[in-house]
Design a protein around this motif. Structure first.
Motif, PDB file in Angstrom:
ATOM      1  N   ALA A   5       0.837  -1.204   0.000  1.00 50.75           N
ATOM      2  CA  ALA A   5       0.000   0.000   0.000  1.00 50.75           C
ATOM      3  C   ALA A   5       0.872   1.254   0.000  1.00 50.75           C
ATOM      4  N   SER A   6       1.955   1.246   0.750  1.00 49.98           N
ATOM      5  CA  SER A   6       2.863   2.394   0.787  1.00 49.98           C
ATOM      6  C   SER A   6       3.500   2.616  -0.582  1.00 49.98           C
ATOM      7  N   SER A   7       3.897   1.537  -1.232  1.00 50.23           N
ATOM      8  CA  SER A   7       4.505   1.653  -2.558  1.00 50.23           C
ATOM      9  C   SER A   7       3.524   2.242  -3.563  1.00 50.23           C
ATOM     10  N   VAL A   8       2.291   1.778  -3.540  1.00 48.18           N
ATOM     11  CA  VAL A   8       1.269   2.301  -4.447  1.00 48.18           C
ATOM     12  C   VAL A   8       1.013   3.780  -4.149  1.00 48.18           C
ATOM     13  N   ALA A   9       0.930   4.137  -2.872  1.00 57.54           N
ATOM     14  CA  ALA A   9       0.690   5.536  -2.500  1.00 57.54           C
ATOM     15  C   ALA A   9       1.832   6.429  -2.979  1.00 57.54           C
ATOM     16  N   ILE A  10       3.059   5.979  -2.844  1.00 53.13           N
ATOM     17  CA  ILE A  10       4.210   6.769  -3.280  1.00 53.13           C
ATOM     18  C   ILE A  10       4.181   6.954  -4.799  1.00 53.13           C
ATOM     19  N   VAL A  11       3.851   5.918  -5.530  1.00 53.38           N
ATOM     20  CA  VAL A  11       3.784   6.021  -6.989  1.00 53.38           C
ATOM     21  C   VAL A  11       2.687   6.996  -7.406  1.00 53.38           C
ATOM     22  N   VAL A  12       1.533   6.934  -6.777  1.00 53.52           N
ATOM     23  CA  VAL A  12       0.425   7.831  -7.108  1.00 53.52           C
ATOM     24  C   VAL A  12       0.795   9.280  -6.782  1.00 53.52           C
ATOM     25  N   LEU A  13       1.373   9.524  -5.604  1.00 46.24           N
ATOM     26  CA  LEU A  13       1.766  10.886  -5.232  1.00 46.24           C
ATOM     27  C   LEU A  13       2.865  11.415  -6.161  1.00 46.24           C
ATOM     28  N   ALA A  14       3.821  10.583  -6.491  1.00 46.13           N
ATOM     29  CA  ALA A  14       4.914  11.014  -7.369  1.00 46.13           C
ATOM     30  C   ALA A  14       4.397  11.337  -8.770  1.00 46.13           C
ATOM     31  N   SER A  15       3.456  10.544  -9.276  1.00 45.87           N
ATOM     32  CA  SER A  15       2.931  10.822 -10.609  1.00 45.87           C
ATOM     33  C   SER A  15       2.133  12.124 -10.623  1.00 45.87           C
ATOM     34  N   GLY A  16       1.403  12.402  -9.544  1.00 44.41           N
ATOM     35  CA  GLY A  16       0.683  13.671  -9.451  1.00 44.41           C
ATOM     36  C   GLY A  16       1.631  14.855  -9.401  1.00 44.41           C
ATOM     37  N   PHE A  17       2.691  14.723  -8.625  1.00 46.56           N
ATOM     38  CA  PHE A  17       3.699  15.777  -8.530  1.00 46.56           C
ATOM     39  C   PHE A  17       4.365  15.997  -9.891  1.00 46.56           C
ATOM     40  N   TYR A  18       4.716  14.924 -10.561  1.00 44.87           N
ATOM     41  CA  TYR A  18       5.352  15.011 -11.870  1.00 44.87           C
ATOM     42  C   TYR A  18       4.432  15.699 -12.882  1.00 44.87           C
ATOM     43  N   SER A  19       3.161  15.335 -12.870  1.00 45.14           N
ATOM     44  CA  SER A  19       2.199  15.952 -13.796  1.00 45.14           C
ATOM     45  C   SER A  19       2.087  17.451 -13.558  1.00 45.14           C
ATOM     46  N   ARG A  20       2.046  17.860 -12.295  1.00 40.16           N
ATOM     47  CA  ARG A  20       1.964  19.291 -11.984  1.00 40.16           C
ATOM     48  C   ARG A  20       3.224  20.018 -12.445  1.00 40.16           C
ATOM     49  N   GLN A  21       4.390  19.407 -12.263  1.00 45.71           N
ATOM     50  CA  GLN A  21       5.640  20.029 -12.679  1.00 45.71           C
ATOM     51  C   GLN A  21       5.709  20.168 -14.201  1.00 45.71           C
ATOM     52  N   VAL A  22       5.278  19.145 -14.906  1.00 49.51           N
ATOM     53  CA  VAL A  22       5.284  19.197 -16.371  1.00 49.51           C
ATOM     54  C   VAL A  22       4.345  20.289 -16.864  1.00 49.51           C
ATOM     55  N   LYS A  23       3.164  20.398 -16.266  1.00 48.24           N
ATOM     56  CA  LYS A  23       2.215  21.434 -16.671  1.00 48.24           C
ATOM     57  C   LYS A  23       2.771  22.821 -16.393  1.00 48.24           C
ATOM     58  N   ALA A  24       3.360  23.018 -15.205  1.00 48.74           N
ATOM     59  CA  ALA A  24       3.932  24.325 -14.871  1.00 48.74           C
ATOM     60  C   ALA A  24       5.079  24.675 -15.815  1.00 48.74           C
ATOM     61  N   SER A  25       5.882  23.693 -16.144  1.00 45.83           N
ATOM     62  CA  SER A  25       7.008  23.929 -17.047  1.00 45.83           C
ATOM     63  C   SER A  25       6.524  24.281 -18.450  1.00 45.83           C
ATOM     64  N   SER A  26       5.536  23.560 -18.950  1.00 46.09           N
ATOM     65  CA  SER A  26       5.031  23.851 -20.291  1.00 46.09           C
ATOM     66  C   SER A  26       4.264  25.163 -20.328  1.00 46.09           C
ATOM     67  N   ASP A  27       3.593  25.525 -19.225  1.00 43.33           N
ATOM     68  CA  ASP A  27       2.879  26.800 -19.173  1.00 43.33           C
ATOM     69  C   ASP A  27       3.835  27.972 -19.303  1.00 43.33           C
TER      70      ASP A  27
END
Length: 162
Positions: A25-47
């Motif tokens: 469960a911890s591994s899945v939570a870390i992957v989900v949180l990391a993917s959300g963080f990555y998506s936000r960073q990519v959007k901010a960078s492209s903006d």
């Protein structure tokens, strides 16, 4: 040798199983949180990419043509534009940098030649671009990308003619 007769308890099975599920469960939570963080960073960078890149392009054009009185703010075909005057082979030319139809555009023409805003070469997707000379040799450049993110900078030309 004595053989020990140990009783097996349910906890001997449940504890390792519980630890396994907690780690999974911890591994899945870390992957989900990391993917959300990555998506936000990519959007901010492209903006901010298009705005920063557009202003960097215009700034470089200004620095390349930094001659006495060659750079001014103005208009071209009703659009706010940065106007750069140049002389080649005893003939005068003008470069217009402006926003039109969703793009930052550049038009290099001989001075006095009739042209329309749609004639310019598309540089980068941009909703709005504005260049104003705020004081002697200092220009305020403003750009808005297609998502509405605004970016601005100040550029100083060294050879202001005033």
């Amino acid at each position: 040798m004595k053989r020990r007769n140990e009783k097996k308890h349910v906890i001997d099975f449940l504890f390792p199983l519980a630890v396994f599920f907690v780690l999974a469960a911890s591994s899945v939570a870390i992957v989900v949180l990391a993917s959300g963080f990555y998506s936000r960073q990519v959007k901010a960078s492209s903006d901010s990419y298009s705005g920063r890149t557009a202003l960097a392009y215009v700034t470089e054009k200004m620095h390349q043509n930094d001659e006495n009185g060659a750079i001014a703010d103005g208009t071209f075909d009703g659009e706010n534009a940065l106007v750069i005057r140049q002389r080649y082979d005893e003939k005068d030319y003008v470069t217009y940098l402006y926003a039109y139809d969703g793009y930052l555009r550049e038009l290099f023409i001989r001075d006095g030649t009739e042209a329309k805003a749609s004639d310019g070469r598309k540089i980068l997707a941009t909703k709005d671009f504005e260049a104003k000379e705020t004081s002697d040799g200092i220009f305020h450049l403003y750009c808005e990308n297609e998502d509405g993110k605004k970016t601005d900078t100040f550029v100083s030309v060294k050879s202001a003619a005033r």
